[in-house]
Design a protein around this motif. Sequence first.
Motif, PDB file in Angstrom:
ATOM      1  N   ALA A 144      -6.127  -2.242  -9.667  1.00 11.47           N
ATOM      2  CA  ALA A 144      -4.793  -2.995  -9.455  1.00 11.47           C
ATOM      3  C   ALA A 144      -4.784  -3.693  -8.156  1.00 11.47           C
ATOM      4  O   ALA A 144      -3.823  -4.366  -7.873  1.00 11.47           O
ATOM      5  CB  ALA A 144      -3.869  -2.095  -9.734  1.00 11.47           C
ATOM      6  N   ASN A 174      -4.208  -5.603 -13.593  1.00 13.48           N
ATOM      7  CA  ASN A 174      -3.240  -5.240 -12.638  1.00 13.48           C
ATOM      8  C   ASN A 174      -2.077  -4.336 -13.259  1.00 13.48           C
ATOM      9  O   ASN A 174      -2.135  -4.422 -14.708  1.00 13.48           O
ATOM     10  CB  ASN A 174      -2.602  -6.407 -12.043  1.00 13.48           C
ATOM     11  N   HIS A 175      -1.642  -3.540 -12.455  1.00 14.24           N
ATOM     12  CA  HIS A 175      -0.435  -2.575 -13.131  1.00 14.24           C
ATOM     13  C   HIS A 175       0.867  -2.993 -12.160  1.00 14.24           C
ATOM     14  O   HIS A 175       0.740  -2.453 -10.955  1.00 14.24           O
ATOM     15  CB  HIS A 175      -0.810  -1.114 -12.690  1.00 14.24           C
ATOM     16  N   SER A 229       0.688  -1.118   0.057  1.00 12.93           N
ATOM     17  CA  SER A 229      -0.144   0.064  -0.227  1.00 12.93           C
ATOM     18  C   SER A 229       0.869   1.254   0.021  1.00 12.93           C
ATOM     19  O   SER A 229       0.202   2.385  -0.203  1.00 12.93           O
ATOM     20  CB  SER A 229      -0.868  -0.129   1.223  1.00 12.93           C
ATOM     21  N   THR A 250      -3.613   0.179  -3.543  1.00 14.28           N
ATOM     22  CA  THR A 250      -4.602   1.270  -3.571  1.00 14.28           C
ATOM     23  C   THR A 250      -4.957   1.683  -4.804  1.00 14.28           C
ATOM     24  O   THR A 250      -5.838   2.691  -4.790  1.00 14.28           O
ATOM     25  CB  THR A 250      -3.822   2.228  -2.665  1.00 14.28           C
ATOM     26  N   GLU A 251      -4.152   1.183  -5.880  1.00 21.96           N
ATOM     27  CA  GLU A 251      -4.431   1.938  -7.232  1.00 21.96           C
ATOM     28  C   GLU A 251      -5.760   1.341  -7.619  1.00 21.96           C
ATOM     29  O   GLU A 251      -5.936   0.115  -7.697  1.00 21.96           O
ATOM     30  CB  GLU A 251      -3.208   1.622  -8.235  1.00 21.96           C
ATOM     31  N   ASN A 278       2.850  -4.619  -6.975  1.00 17.31           N
ATOM     32  CA  ASN A 278       1.832  -3.693  -7.347  1.00 17.31           C
ATOM     33  C   ASN A 278       1.245  -3.124  -6.050  1.00 17.31           C
ATOM     34  O   ASN A 278       1.436  -3.476  -5.031  1.00 17.31           O
ATOM     35  CB  ASN A 278       0.585  -4.378  -7.883  1.00 17.31           C
ATOM     36  N   ASN A 279       0.714  -1.752  -6.343  1.00 22.29           N
ATOM     37  CA  ASN A 279       0.088  -1.011  -5.217  1.00 22.29           C
ATOM     38  C   ASN A 279      -1.288  -1.282  -5.142  1.00 22.29           C
ATOM     39  O   ASN A 279      -1.971  -1.031  -6.197  1.00 22.29           O
ATOM     40  CB  ASN A 279       0.375   0.508  -5.648  1.00 22.29           C
TER      41      ASN A 279
END
Length: 398
Positions: free
Chosen positions: A355, A362-363, A326, A351-352, A348-349
């Motif tokens: 994603a 997903n990013h 996060s 909170t995005e 990955n984050n």
Amino acid sequence: MKNKHVLLGVTGGIAAYKAPAIVSRLKKLGMEVKVVMTEAATKFVTPLTFQTMSNEVVHVDMFDQLNNMDVEHIALAKWADVMVIAPATANTMAKLAYGIADNMLTTVALATTAPILIAPAMNTQMLRADATQEALKVLKNRKQYEILPTAEGLLACQDVGEGKMLEPEDIVDYILMALTEKTMAGVDLTVTAGPTKERMDPVRFLSNHSTGKMGYAIAQEAAARGAKVHLISGPSHLNVPKGVDFIPVESTEDMFKAVEAKFDDTDVLIKSAAPSDYKPKTYAAEKIKKREGGLMAVEFSPNPDIAKHFGAMKGDRVIVGFAAESHNMADYAKKKLKEKNFNFIVANNITEAKAGFGSDTNHVHIFSADGTDEELPMMDKSDLAAAILDRVERDLKS
């Protein structure tokens, strides 16, 4: 899969009504689809339906006027990357088994060198009949053919039993597997997926929001590439991918033992699960009752660190980790990469938007042990699974 050529054969069974959905799904994946029908099939679904769905001419009559002076059945046979016959009646399967080419569909099937998938659909007794079973045996012994299973349930004739054609989404999965190059043949791959549950009492448990989508996508793609796949999954509502060894688990301790059982023979371990780091120190055999006017404290003890334990025993295996963070994503991911001896880690984050846990996309950043950092654009998890396995294949060769 974009621009792959799928030739769909439709024969005269009531399950023909499902075939347009196969065309729709394939088109959405960017494939080119052409349809060839038997005359009997046109009594159930019109050629116009398939022409509209595929945006291609539908082929039925062997003796139609030639288009562009091509010999039509030969042109179709050469065009196909894969041919799938869905539904496949007992009559058509018998013709294919013994080389009877008396209509456009069976003639094309006899002429093509592409893989041919057969999706049977018929009454249970017709399926069990000696003649049908003999035809199926003949086709199964030919490398070109793959006979898909049938489902059980209520049939059109109101009997209950085997013989139902698979659903369109299942047939499309088999088509994808047939079209995927078997670049991981001979590779033993273990992937963990989903959350774990740590029980507090008969009612409550500690868990997280992981759904297993990423791990299941990896398992499906690896199986399509020819790997022997063991999918170790915590509780999930997802359908198990075709052709995998599925091992359901509940707790982190269960997952640890399942990985341990497969580890000696594993060439690749992909740790995409989100196991709980902690579990309640004690389990209450009876439901914990609400306490009037007071707080309740629960003491936790650490679970085994699966990634770290097996990372220390890595040897020449390829091990891939995941980091869902996060904040400070890069710092935490790089620390985890080093501590747990991964080849690379996918971070990955959460909170995005689009994603986090449960999303279809997903990013990610991929941090590798060689110090490289790759950022991949937002993409579907099935595409991300392919990107991850491309990197796994690269590391297997190095």
